[in-house]
Scaffold this active site. Structure first.
Site, PDB file in Angstrom:
ATOM      1  N   ARG A   1      45.069  81.165  87.622  1.00  0.00           N
ATOM      2  CA  ARG A   1      46.296  80.429  87.941  1.00  0.00           C
ATOM      3  C   ARG A   1      46.467  79.327  86.904  1.00  0.00           C
ATOM      4  NH1 ARG A   1      47.754  75.900  90.840  1.00  0.00           N
ATOM      5  NH2 ARG A   1      49.707  76.016  92.001  1.00  0.00           N
TER       6      ARG A   1
ATOM      7  N   SER B   1      51.850  83.951  99.475  1.00  0.00           N
ATOM      8  CA  SER B   1      51.627  82.672 100.152  1.00  0.00           C
ATOM      9  C   SER B   1      52.577  82.529 101.331  1.00  0.00           C
ATOM     10  CB  SER B   1      51.895  81.505  99.189  1.00  0.00           C
ATOM     11  OG  SER B   1      51.039  81.557  98.091  1.00  0.00           O
TER      12      SER B   1
ATOM     13  N   LYS C   1      47.870  70.801  94.082  1.00  0.00           N
ATOM     14  CA  LYS C   1      49.201  71.384  93.894  1.00  0.00           C
ATOM     15  C   LYS C   1      50.232  70.294  94.165  1.00  0.00           C
ATOM     16  CE  LYS C   1      51.661  75.582  95.198  1.00  0.00           C
ATOM     17  NZ  LYS C   1      52.776  75.677  96.086  1.00  0.00           N
TER      18      LYS C   1
HETATM   19  N1  3NM Z   1      48.407  76.793  97.055  1.00  0.00           N
HETATM   20  P1  3NM Z   1      42.448  72.866  96.380  1.00  0.00           P
HETATM   21  S1  3NM Z   1      47.516  74.783  98.280  1.00  0.00           S
HETATM   22  C1  3NM Z   1      47.300  76.727  94.853  1.00  0.00           C
HETATM   23  O1  3NM Z   1      49.453  75.854 100.312  1.00  0.00           O
HETATM   24  C2  3NM Z   1      47.533  76.192  96.198  1.00  0.00           C
HETATM   25  O2  3NM Z   1      49.947  77.643  99.196  1.00  0.00           O
HETATM   26  C3  3NM Z   1      48.492  76.156  98.217  1.00  0.00           C
HETATM   27  O3  3NM Z   1      43.680  73.633  95.745  1.00  0.00           O
HETATM   28  C4  3NM Z   1      49.359  76.582  99.317  1.00  0.00           C
HETATM   29  O4  3NM Z   1      41.489  73.895  96.847  1.00  0.00           O
HETATM   30  C5  3NM Z   1      46.940  75.048  96.729  1.00  0.00           C
HETATM   31  O5  3NM Z   1      41.897  72.066  95.234  1.00  0.00           O
HETATM   32  C6  3NM Z   1      45.954  74.165  96.047  1.00  0.00           C
HETATM   33  O6  3NM Z   1      42.973  72.009  97.489  1.00  0.00           O
HETATM   34  C7  3NM Z   1      44.547  74.426  96.490  1.00  0.00           C
END
Ligand code: 3NM
Length: 206
Positions: free
Chosen positions: A35, A107, A136
């Site tokens: 990503r 998602s 994000k």
């Molecule tokens: N998508 P971390 S949250 C890429 O809610 C991504 O769809 C999300 O990163 C969603 O594990 C997210 O560092 C970030 O919190 C996840």
């Protein structure tokens, strides 16, 4: 495959992403998503070349290699699948553009989106954010463990929880119905990514 799903781009680490991925695999991740997205992400040839390196490592270790969002990049890298968001391409459109064997992830953050995803027959949904995440920038409000559980109870599609998941809460995410956890920073920014991945894997295998 979904149990310990690691996601990363070069923007998610201060180290060499190749080293981080190797360590994560040694620790026991079960799937990887490339990503390369957002601020400081590589573009063009740099993005492609890092993808080629990461793809090769996954192939050598039999780890499924999923590309986020970019169909052209996924095909060039001979990925095993593609993950898209609600605002990306429609799933029926996507199917016309990718090899039939591709894993498709979508998602979702609500029951309604998840039911639609189930009807569309995608292979899994990434449900979140479960917890607050700094990774994000345009992440939605966290749905919490209750939001996750609600989606689990109303669907039968494989679920991977995402957003703010780490060593301390991963087991809870599984206990609330997820088949796996997807995480970025808990591994990509860890001082010892291999140790964190191993701890997570052991916790989830118990
Ligand atoms: N998508 P971390 S949250 C890429 O809610 C991504 O769809 C999300 O990163 C969603 O594990 C997210 O560092 C970030 O919190 C996840």
């Amino acid at each position: 495959m979904l149990k310990l799903y690691f996601i990363m781009g070069s923007q998610n680490t201060k180290s060499d992403p190749v080293d981080i991925l190797k360590a994560a695999i040694a620790g026991g991740i079960t799937c990887f998503q490339y990503r390369e997205k957002g601020e400081h992400a590589k573009v063009g040839l740099d993005r492609m070349n890092l993808g080629l390196n990461l793809r090769k490592i996954c192939r050598e270790h039999n780890i499924p290699f999923i590309v986020n969002d970019d169909i052209e990049l996924a095909i060039k890298l001979d990925a095993d699948g593609i993950h898209v968001g609600q605002d990306d391409i429609a799933i029926d459109q996507l199917r016309k553009l990718i090899p039939t064997h591709y894993i498709i992830g979508l998602s979702t953050s609500t029951v309604e989106e998840s039911l639609i995803a189930e009807q569309l027959n995608v292979n899994y949904i990434g449900v979140g954010p479960v917890y607050e995440t700094a990774t994000k920038s345009d992440a939605l409000q966290p749905i919490g463990l209750n939001g996750l559980q609600d989606i689990r109870e109303k669907t039968t599609i494989p679920i991977v929880g995402i957003g703010g998941i780490n060593e301390n809460n991963a087991k809870l995410v599984i206990e609330h119905g997820a088949d796996g956890v997807a995480l970025i920073s808990a591994i990509s920014r860890a001082e010892n990514p291999k140790r964190v991945a191993r701890y997570l894997r052991e916790t989830l295998d118990k």
